[in-house]
Design a protein around this motif. Structure first.
Motif, short mmCIF file in Angstrom:
data_model
loop_
_atom_site.label_atom_id
_atom_site.label_comp_id
_atom_site.label_asym_id
_atom_site.label_seq_id
_atom_site.Cartn_x
_atom_site.Cartn_y
_atom_site.Cartn_z
N THR A 13 0.84 -1.21 0.00
CA THR A 13 0.00 0.00 0.00
C THR A 13 0.87 1.25 0.00
O THR A 13 0.60 2.21 -0.73
N ILE A 14 1.91 1.24 0.82
CA ILE A 14 2.82 2.39 0.88
C ILE A 14 3.51 2.59 -0.45
O ILE A 14 3.65 3.72 -0.95
N GLN A 15 3.96 1.49 -1.06
CA GLN A 15 4.62 1.58 -2.36
C GLN A 15 3.69 2.14 -3.43
O GLN A 15 4.10 2.97 -4.24
N ASN A 16 2.43 1.69 -3.41
CA ASN A 16 1.46 2.19 -4.39
C ASN A 16 1.21 3.69 -4.21
O ASN A 16 1.13 4.44 -5.19
N LYS A 17 1.12 4.11 -2.95
CA LYS A 17 0.89 5.53 -2.70
C LYS A 17 2.09 6.37 -3.12
O LYS A 17 1.94 7.47 -3.66
N VAL A 18 3.28 5.84 -2.87
CA VAL A 18 4.49 6.55 -3.29
C VAL A 18 4.54 6.68 -4.81
O VAL A 18 4.84 7.75 -5.35
N ILE A 20 2.10 6.78 -6.78
CA ILE A 20 1.05 7.68 -7.25
C ILE A 20 1.34 9.13 -6.88
O ILE A 20 1.28 10.03 -7.73
N TYR A 21 1.71 9.36 -5.61
CA TYR A 21 1.82 10.73 -5.12
C TYR A 21 3.09 11.44 -5.55
O TYR A 21 3.08 12.66 -5.74
#
Length: 281
Positions: A13-18, A20-21
């Motif tokens: 989840t953290i990797q996906n947010k990184v 994306i953001y």
């Protein structure tokens, strides 16, 4: 085992947010680049504005440009002129555009779709094409060098009518029927029942009209004398015939856009709701 799976999910989840953001932040910084450069130039008097690479962030802060440009121009007078033009432009645009859109959304009559398509088709006509006609009309009405002459040609725009029409179409017909049963006139239904239901659309139109009126440049120069210029037009005084002080221009521009930023921050919630509602409609 469950704890290891939870940790892997959290890490993913953290990797996906990184992923994306980080690109979104870089894209936002890219879009803000010209404004940040303008702000940087306004805060660094004496700095070479054409230096490469450009100074996106100021290396030192000095408000000399702001003090000098404020003393050079009668900012309060031009701001007051802009406030008058913007206030009447926003208020009457909301009233007239919503009145235009209401029958196109609610009433059933022959030719309604043809009228709406004809209105939409006028959006392909460039705004500059109407300058001569608008000037002749304003001159014939005796409104040259008046704020009314500045505001009048832009009170009803097709985009605002379209936005209000989509908003009205999203209101259940039971609302209007209940007003009819209580004996309310169509005008009262529009004002007391329908308008409170489309606050997001009103906020969007108000923001767009505020930006358009506040940044109005060419038309006021054509219609008004210099003492009645709005702020955007008055900034042209900072441009000399043979030279200009770009630091002053940058400072004046930053001062002129601050109200727009403040208004957007105050209405951004309604703005997003109104835009999404128009797209869904």
């Amino acid at each position: 085992m469950d704890k290891a799976m939870k940790n892997r999910k959290l890490l993913k989840t953290i990797q996906n947010k990184v992923l994306i953001y980080i690109p979104l932040m870089l894209f936002a910084l890219l879009m803000m680049g010209p404004f940040l450069w303008l702000l940087s130039v306004s805060l660094m008097p004496g700095k070479n504005v054409f230096a490469f690479p450009p100074a996106i962030f100021p290396t030192f802060i000095d408000f000399k440009n702001y003090v000098d440009v404020w003393q050079y121009m009668d900012f309060l007078k031009y701001i007051w002129n802009t406030v008058i033009i913007t206030f009447f432009g926003v208020v009457f645009s909301i009233l007239l555009c919503s009145l235009t859109a209401y029958p196109l959304a609610i009433f059933k009559f022959k030719g309604k779709n043809i009228i709406f398509v004809a209105l939409i088709a006028t959006m392909i006509i460039p705004a500059a094409a109407g300058l001569v006609v608008n000037y002749l009309t304003i001159n014939k009405l005796g409104l040259i060098n008046t704020f009314t002459g500045v505001v009048l040609p832009g009170l009803v725009t097709v985009f605002n009518v379209f936005l209000f029409r989509q908003a009205f179409m999203g209101i259940p017909s039971d609302i209007r029927d209940s007003g009819k049963m209580d004996g309310a006139s169509e005008l009262r239904i529009w004002w007391q029942l329908m308008m409170p239901m489309i606050k997001p659309a009103i906020a969007v139109v108000a923001l767009f009209e505020f930006m358009a009126s506040w940044n109005s440049f060419l038309w006021p120069i054509i219609v008004l004398n210099t003492d009645k210029y709005p702020l955007a037009s008055a900034l042209s005084f900072l441009n000399g015939q043979f030279s200009y002080n770009f630091g002053w221009i940058a400072a004046g521009t930053v001062i002129s856009v601050l109200p727009i930023i403040i208004v957007f921050l105050l209405t951004q919630k309604y703005f997003m709701e109104g835009i999404s509602g128009a797209i869904k409609g």
